[in-house]
Write a protein that holds these residues in place. Structure first.
Motif, mmCIF file in Angstrom:
data_model
loop_
_atom_site.group_PDB
_atom_site.id
_atom_site.type_symbol
_atom_site.label_atom_id
_atom_site.label_comp_id
_atom_site.label_asym_id
_atom_site.label_seq_id
_atom_site.Cartn_x
_atom_site.Cartn_y
_atom_site.Cartn_z
ATOM 1 N N SER A 1 -31.398 83.417 -6.905
ATOM 2 C CA SER A 1 -30.001 83.360 -7.341
ATOM 3 C C SER A 1 -29.762 82.300 -8.415
ATOM 4 C CB SER A 1 -29.083 83.079 -6.150
ATOM 5 O OG SER A 1 -29.311 81.773 -5.639
ATOM 6 N N ALA A 2 -30.682 81.351 -8.571
ATOM 7 C CA ALA A 2 -30.470 80.236 -9.491
ATOM 8 C C ALA A 2 -30.322 80.710 -10.937
ATOM 9 C CB ALA A 2 -31.628 79.241 -9.383
ATOM 10 N N ALA A 3 -31.199 81.593 -11.395
ATOM 11 C CA ALA A 3 -31.155 82.046 -12.785
ATOM 12 C C ALA A 3 -29.896 82.845 -13.104
ATOM 13 C CB ALA A 3 -32.417 82.853 -13.107
ATOM 14 N N PRO A 4 -29.526 83.861 -12.300
ATOM 15 C CA PRO A 4 -28.306 84.608 -12.621
ATOM 16 C C PRO A 4 -27.036 83.769 -12.512
ATOM 17 C CG PRO A 4 -29.209 85.356 -10.520
ATOM 18 C CD PRO A 4 -30.247 84.488 -11.164
ATOM 19 N N VAL A 5 -27.009 82.776 -11.612
ATOM 20 C CA VAL A 5 -25.848 81.893 -11.526
ATOM 21 C C VAL A 5 -25.756 81.046 -12.791
ATOM 22 C CG1 VAL A 5 -24.847 79.909 -10.330
ATOM 23 C CG2 VAL A 5 -25.738 81.822 -9.011
ATOM 24 N N ALA A 6 -26.895 80.576 -13.276
ATOM 25 C CA ALA A 6 -26.905 79.796 -14.511
ATOM 26 C C ALA A 6 -26.427 80.642 -15.691
ATOM 27 C CB ALA A 6 -28.307 79.254 -14.777
ATOM 28 N N ALA A 7 -26.826 81.919 -15.721
ATOM 29 C CA ALA A 7 -26.390 82.825 -16.785
ATOM 30 C C ALA A 7 -24.884 83.050 -16.727
ATOM 31 C CB ALA A 7 -27.139 84.149 -16.666
ATOM 32 N N LEU A 8 -24.343 83.191 -15.515
ATOM 33 C CA LEU A 8 -22.902 83.365 -15.358
ATOM 34 C C LEU A 8 -22.175 82.109 -15.838
ATOM 35 C CD1 LEU A 8 -20.351 84.765 -14.309
ATOM 36 C CD2 LEU A 8 -20.895 83.879 -12.022
ATOM 37 N N ARG B 1 -16.855 77.302 -13.648
ATOM 38 C CA ARG B 1 -18.067 76.894 -14.362
ATOM 39 C C ARG B 1 -18.482 75.484 -13.946
ATOM 40 N NH1 ARG B 1 -17.441 74.180 -19.469
ATOM 41 N NH2 ARG B 1 -15.280 73.527 -19.847
ATOM 42 N N SER B 2 -17.505 74.644 -13.611
ATOM 43 C CA SER B 2 -17.839 73.310 -13.131
ATOM 44 C C SER B 2 -18.433 73.364 -11.725
ATOM 45 C CB SER B 2 -16.581 72.437 -13.133
ATOM 46 O OG SER B 2 -16.851 71.165 -12.575
ATOM 47 N N GLY B 3 -17.813 74.145 -10.864
ATOM 48 C CA GLY B 3 -18.289 74.250 -9.483
ATOM 49 C C GLY B 3 -19.667 74.857 -9.377
ATOM 50 N N LEU B 4 -19.931 75.883 -10.158
ATOM 51 C CA LEU B 4 -21.243 76.535 -10.118
ATOM 52 C C LEU B 4 -22.352 75.579 -10.536
ATOM 53 C CD1 LEU B 4 -20.367 80.031 -11.652
ATOM 54 C CD2 LEU B 4 -20.812 79.497 -9.250
ATOM 55 N N GLY B 5 -22.025 74.621 -11.412
ATOM 56 C CA GLY B 5 -23.024 73.662 -11.861
ATOM 57 C C GLY B 5 -23.269 72.538 -10.889
ATOM 58 N N GLN B 6 -22.429 72.395 -9.896
ATOM 59 C CA GLN B 6 -22.560 71.291 -8.933
ATOM 60 C C GLN B 6 -23.325 71.685 -7.672
ATOM 61 O OE1 GLN B 6 -18.558 70.014 -8.128
ATOM 62 N NE2 GLN B 6 -18.175 69.340 -10.242
ATOM 63 N N HIS B 7 -23.675 72.951 -7.574
ATOM 64 C CA HIS B 7 -24.334 73.440 -6.362
ATOM 65 C C HIS B 7 -25.794 73.771 -6.656
ATOM 66 C CE1 HIS B 7 -24.278 75.233 -2.330
ATOM 67 N NE2 HIS B 7 -25.005 76.227 -2.823
ATOM 68 N N THR B 8 -26.651 73.536 -5.684
ATOM 69 C CA THR B 8 -28.058 73.908 -5.803
ATOM 70 C C THR B 8 -28.247 75.304 -5.245
ATOM 71 O OG1 THR B 8 -28.762 71.593 -5.568
ATOM 72 C CG2 THR B 8 -30.418 73.304 -5.190
ATOM 73 N N TRP B 9 -28.610 76.240 -6.107
ATOM 74 C CA TRP B 9 -28.678 77.642 -5.713
ATOM 75 C C TRP B 9 -30.087 78.025 -5.282
ATOM 76 C CZ3 TRP B 9 -24.101 79.686 -4.997
ATOM 77 C CH2 TRP B 9 -23.029 79.123 -5.663
ATOM 78 N N PRO B 10 -30.206 78.793 -4.211
ATOM 79 C CA PRO B 10 -31.528 79.109 -3.655
ATOM 80 C C PRO B 10 -32.259 80.223 -4.406
ATOM 81 C CG PRO B 10 -29.833 80.188 -2.356
ATOM 82 C CD PRO B 10 -29.121 79.360 -3.392
ATOM 83 N N GLY B 11 -33.573 80.103 -4.486
ATOM 84 C CA GLY B 11 -34.455 81.165 -4.941
ATOM 85 C C GLY B 11 -34.025 81.941 -6.160
#
Length: 355
Positions: free
Chosen positions: A288-295, A276-286
Motif C-alpha cells: 500500500s505504500a507506493a499507491p498511497v504515495a502516488a495519491l 495530503r498532510s495526513g497521508l504523509g504522516q502515517h507509515t503504510w504497510p507493504g
C-alpha cells in the motif's frame, strides 16, 4: 369433631343418603382426552378409574368413558400423524410462526448492526419490520441511534427532520466509513418520534441505511473500528472528507451565487490539504505504500489548482480555474491504494450515498 347443624357429629339430614365422591382418575382421563397433549395417559387413567368407581361406589363413570373415547381418538390421530408426517409439518409451521413473531420489530426496537426487511413502502416499515441475517437480501441496516433532548414539548415534524437529517448523516458516516462498499441505491434514512409516540416518552431517532424502490441488498455495510484495521481506518478518515465535500457543491453556478461556490471551493481545498498532510504522516504497510504515495503526489497538484479556484475574485475568474481544478483532483481518490489496503477499490456508480 366439628359441630353439625343437627347436633350429632358427622350426622346427615334425615332421609337423604350420604353424598358420593367423584373419582379423580376419571376427571384426569377426561381432561387428558380433551387437551390432546398426552392421549395415552387419558386412556390409561380411564381404564383404571372404571373398576375403582364400581368398587368404591363413586361417581364419574361417564367422565371416565368420555375420557377413554377421546383419548383413543387422539391416540389414533397421533399415530396417523406420525406415519404421514403431518405432526412434523404442523410443528414446523408452529415453530416458523414463533420464529417470525420473535423477529418482528418496530424501528424503536432496532439495534445498531441489525438488518431488516419490511412489507410495503419504506415509510411503512414502522408497522412491519422483521429482523433478518445481514447475509440475506434485506431492505435496511441500522447504523445507530440517538435520543432527542432539549425540548419540553413535541417540537414538530419539521424540527425533528432537520435534527435527524444532520445527526444521522454523521452517525451513518461513522458506521460505514468504506463508502464505496455502499450500493448506489442505498441512502441514509431515519425513523423519528411521532407526535403520538412522543406522548408516551419516545425520544429515539434511529438512523439506517435503506434501499430505494425496494431494491434489496445483501451483506453488512458496517465498516468502522469494529471491522477495520488501523491502516484502513486512518486512510478513510483522512480521505473521506474530500469525497464528502465534493458532493456538497452548490446547485447554483458561480454566475448566480459566486459567494457560495467560492466558499465551497475553499472547504474542499481544506479537505485536500488535510488529506495530503495526513497521508504523509502515517507509515503504510507493504504494497500500500507506493499507491498511497502516488495519491499524495496527486493531491499536492490538486491543492495548487484548488487554491487558485478558491482565490478567484469573480465568477469569470472562477470559471477559468474550474476545469483545471477538477482535472487535477484524482477521480478515483486512490482506488489502487484502497485495494492494496483491503478496502473496496471500485466506486459505486451514480452520485454516491450522501443524503
Amino acid at each position: 369433631m366439628p359441630y353439625t347443624p343437627y347436633g350429632q357429629p358427622g350426622a346427615v339430614p334425615y332421609g337423604q343418603p350420604p353424598r358420593r365422591s367423584t373419582n379423580g382418575l376419571a376427571v384426569g382421563s377426561l381432561v387428558s382426552g380433551i387437551v390432546c397433549c398426552l392421549p395415552p395417559l387419558g386412556l390409561v387413567l380411564g381404564l383404571v378409574a372404571l373398576p375403582q368407581i364400581k368398587k368404591k361406589d363413586q361417581t364419574g363413570k361417564g367422565l371416565a368413558i368420555a375420557g377413554i373415547v377421546l383419548s383413543a381418538l387422539s391416540s389414533l390421530l397421533l399415530v396417523v400423524g406420525l406415519a404421514t408426517g403431518g405432526i412434523g409439518s404442523a410443528w414446523n409451521g408452529f415453530k416458523k410462526g414463533v420464529d417470525e413473531a420473535a423477529g418482528a420489530r418496530t424501528p424503536f426496537q432496532l439495534r445498531t448492526g441489525q438488518c431488516f426487511s419490511g412489507d410495503g413502502k419504506l415509510e411503512d416499515y414502522t408497522t412491519d419490520i422483521k429482523i433478518v441475517d445481514c447475509d440475506r437480501p434485506h431492505d435496511g441496516e441500522v447504523a445507530g441511534d440517538f435520543k432527542v433532548t432539549g425540548f419540553d414539548r413535541f417540537p414538530g415534524d419539521d424540527a425533528l427532520d432537520d435534527l435527524a437529517a444532520n445527526r444521522c448523516e454523521k452517525v451513518n458516516a461513522g458506521y460505514a466509513m468504506d463508502t464505496w462498499a455502499i450500493p448506489e441505491h442505498v441512502w441514509t434514512y431515519y425513523y423519528q418520534p411521532s407526535k403520538e409516540s412522543w406522548r408516551t416518552g419516545d425520544r429515539l431517532v434511529t438512523c439506517v441505511f435503506a434501499s430505494e424502490k425496494k431494491q434489496k441488498f445483501s451483506g453488512s455495510l458496517r465498516s468502522d473500528s469494529t471491522t477495520l484495521n488501523l491502516d484502513q481506518s486512518f486512510f478513510l478518515i483522512t480521505v473521506n472528507p474530500i469525497e464528502k465535500s465534493v458532493y456538497e457543491e452548490p446547485e447554483e453556478d458561480p454566475d448566480e451565487d459566486f459567494a457560495s461556490n467560492k466558499e465551497w471551493a475553499a472547504e474542499l481545498l481544506v479537505a485536500i490539504d488535510a488529506a495530503r498532510s495526513g497521508l504523509g504522516q502515517h507509515t503504510w504497510p507493504g504494497d500500500s505504500a507506493a499507491p498511497v504515495a502516488a495519491l499524495r503526489k496527486q493531491l499536492d497538484t490538486a491543492s495548487k489548482r484548488w487554491s487558485k479556484l478558491a482565490g478567484a475574485t469573480d465568477a469569470d475568474a472562477y470559471w477559468d480555474a474550474y476545469e483545471t481544478a477538477w482535472d487535477a483532483l484524482p477521480e478515483d481518490l486512490g482506488a489502487e491504494a484502497r485495494t492494496a489496503l483491503g478496502l473496496t477499490g471500485t466506486p459505486p456508480k451514480g452520485e454516491g450515498t450522501q443524503a
